[in-house]
Design a protein around this motif. Sequence first.
Motif, mmCIF file in Angstrom:
data_model
loop_
_atom_site.group_PDB
_atom_site.id
_atom_site.type_symbol
_atom_site.label_atom_id
_atom_site.label_comp_id
_atom_site.label_asym_id
_atom_site.label_seq_id
_atom_site.Cartn_x
_atom_site.Cartn_y
_atom_site.Cartn_z
ATOM 1 N N HIS A 471 7.610 -5.419 2.749
ATOM 2 C CA HIS A 471 7.597 -4.113 3.405
ATOM 3 C C HIS A 471 7.286 -2.967 2.438
ATOM 4 O O HIS A 471 6.947 -1.865 2.873
ATOM 5 C CB HIS A 471 8.940 -3.892 4.116
ATOM 6 N N VAL A 472 7.403 -3.226 1.115
ATOM 7 C CA VAL A 472 7.083 -2.169 0.144
ATOM 8 C C VAL A 472 5.571 -1.998 -0.020
ATOM 9 O O VAL A 472 5.126 -1.045 -0.651
ATOM 10 C CB VAL A 472 7.711 -2.449 -1.232
ATOM 11 N N PHE A 473 4.784 -2.930 0.550
ATOM 12 C CA PHE A 473 3.333 -2.943 0.325
ATOM 13 C C PHE A 473 2.609 -2.636 1.630
ATOM 14 O O PHE A 473 2.735 -3.368 2.611
ATOM 15 C CB PHE A 473 2.927 -4.322 -0.201
ATOM 16 N N SER A 474 1.828 -1.566 1.639
ATOM 17 C CA SER A 474 1.111 -1.174 2.857
ATOM 18 C C SER A 474 -0.307 -1.714 2.909
ATOM 19 O O SER A 474 -0.961 -1.638 3.945
ATOM 20 C CB SER A 474 1.058 0.355 2.966
ATOM 21 N N GLN A 479 -4.517 3.067 -4.767
ATOM 22 C CA GLN A 479 -3.799 2.692 -5.991
ATOM 23 C C GLN A 479 -2.798 3.757 -6.414
ATOM 24 O O GLN A 479 -1.753 3.453 -6.986
ATOM 25 C CB GLN A 479 -4.800 2.429 -7.119
ATOM 26 N N ASP A 480 -3.117 5.023 -6.135
ATOM 27 C CA ASP A 480 -2.199 6.097 -6.532
ATOM 28 C C ASP A 480 -0.833 5.944 -5.867
ATOM 29 O O ASP A 480 0.177 6.400 -6.401
ATOM 30 C CB ASP A 480 -2.799 7.459 -6.156
ATOM 31 N N LYS A 483 1.448 3.778 -8.278
ATOM 32 C CA LYS A 483 1.508 3.984 -9.725
ATOM 33 C C LYS A 483 2.926 4.183 -10.231
ATOM 34 O O LYS A 483 3.223 3.923 -11.402
ATOM 35 C CB LYS A 483 0.621 5.171 -10.123
ATOM 36 N N ASP A 484 3.799 4.668 -9.363
ATOM 37 C CA ASP A 484 5.193 4.872 -9.771
ATOM 38 C C ASP A 484 6.050 3.633 -9.509
ATOM 39 O O ASP A 484 7.274 3.694 -9.631
ATOM 40 C CB ASP A 484 5.801 6.058 -9.011
ATOM 41 N N MET A 485 5.423 2.520 -9.145
ATOM 42 C CA MET A 485 6.184 1.312 -8.785
ATOM 43 C C MET A 485 5.907 0.156 -9.742
ATOM 44 O O MET A 485 6.051 -1.016 -9.375
ATOM 45 C CB MET A 485 5.870 0.915 -7.342
ATOM 46 N N VAL A 571 1.164 -3.410 -11.029
ATOM 47 C CA VAL A 571 0.833 -3.122 -12.429
ATOM 48 C C VAL A 571 -0.195 -1.993 -12.438
ATOM 49 O O VAL A 571 -1.343 -2.181 -12.014
ATOM 50 C CB VAL A 571 0.266 -4.375 -13.138
ATOM 51 N N ASN A 572 0.225 -0.815 -12.885
ATOM 52 C CA ASN A 572 -0.656 0.360 -12.937
ATOM 53 C C ASN A 572 -1.336 0.628 -11.594
ATOM 54 O O ASN A 572 -2.549 0.896 -11.526
ATOM 55 C CB ASN A 572 -1.705 0.190 -14.043
#
Length: 583
Positions: A471-474, A479-480, A483-485, A571-572
Amino acid sequence: MIACLRLFTALCLAALLAACASSPSSSLGELPRTPDASLEQLLQQASQTQNPEKAALLRLSAADLAMRQKNDQRAAQILAQVPLDQLKPAQQVFASTLAAELAMNRNDPKAALAALNHPSVSRIGELPNDLQVRTHTVHARALEADGQTLAAARERAAMSPILTGDAANSNNEAIWTLVAALPVDQLRGQSNDVMGGWMSLALAVKSAGTLQDQQNAIDQWRAQNPNHPASIQLPAPLIKLKELASQPLTKIAVLLPQDGQLAAVGKALRDGFMAAHYQAQQAGANPPSIQFYDSSRLTSLDDFYRTAQADGVQLVVGPLEKSLVKQLNARPQLPITTLALNYSDGAQGPAQLFQFGLAAEDEAREVARRARADGLTRAGAMVPKGEWGERVLNAFRQEWVAHGGSIVGIEYIDKPVALAQQVGDLVQLRKSAGEPMQFLFLAATPQQAQQIKPTLNYQYAGDLPVYATSHVFSASGNQDQYKDMNGVRFCETPWLLEPGNPLRQQVAAQWPQAGSSLGRLYAMGVDAYTLTSRLGQLKALPDSRIDGLSGSLSMSPSQHVERQLPWAEFVNGQVQRLPDTPN
């Protein structure tokens, strides 16, 4: 009179000691056996004898008797009084076996394996058959419980030559259950011995696609291995497969909503289902015909089944609506085998009902498996407040605790303004002097996760491992957004992690939305089609799996199709696939 009593007591003691030990046959030493005496009598005689070896034999017999009487605590206390290092090899094997059995009775396979790691166990082949069988059996049970499936199968195969009759048949069935549960890569490159034969049979069955292919593979294997135990007496699940192969599937009903709130979901499922159907046609197969029914216009399930029977339908795929699945689950039986595309919340339903869906509970269990495989034991948890969050948390908790894990803290995500404090409370648990939190189980939306991970960084806990559901992935391609994950690990469908899959590329070319998070539904539709021809196989081979596009599929005893998923990490801002762990 006193002299007579002394003589009688001495004779009783001599008889008792004789009953407690087998005749010495070698330097291995005598073996204890259960005598015709009570537990207290055995212990009394052990305390009175001046012979240390006889005292040890008496105590081993007493410990064995206590365990048979289901008094494990007493058995362990007695066994602790036996000096293992002072025993002869046969007695050491007996004591180690007894210790392992007691460990398994308290569900501690690692302690059982430690007990059986004694050097004397290497001489098991020199001992009487009954002790060999007992030792091999508890060793196999411990290995299986510890997740060492192949080693457990080898242990059972090692005692096959000394078993006969029903015991041999039961052991062979257990061997098949174990090897059938092994992934294909562990079945390759097998030896030419009996164990290698079991593995080549499992590989042949798993490598075949359709029921008929599997039957042909079994027949060919039996022709090549006529003297193998599995060839002489085919395992029961494979006999069931033979029966299933004689009942080809020719017509399927697809029952999905075409109007209403679930129409878009129904369309994605239907498109994925038909994409797999057309792929089968292109591959030269002769797939069953498909007939569609609109569940949004359904007035009566009984009327639907009567119509489907009149139309010659052999299998129903659907419904999707949870209310309809609950109705089916409450029935004692169904007129047609049905693969529902959702799950009911009740107890096991009729034998004709199978249930399949994108259950968040599967992903919660997958997080527990992955974290355990990564060597973690203490979790914190963050889930949304409400019924959905409770279901996901309960699924994680059951899988996690059942295998020795602990949950040291739980926070329920509610209002965004409270997130920072909730994360801070969990971070404090990481600094606990007792049992600090080792990782965070997270079930959250992408928006919530994008706040939680930076907050961890701000709280100087950026290195805390985070294991999340999909659920954390849409799958938005932005990519932006991620970036904080950095470092967040999550399970996801092969459909979204393997964009190079030919069927996915073909579907996405026609329906671009299949490349987004909606792709999970297309994957489920593809897998539903695959399941139509494999339900009987999964039921007959409950430890087997199908590598689907919504996950690796297996069937629970309640006939729910369960998924295991691959893993990825942010990753990035990009999604990086992680190596798989063993099942």
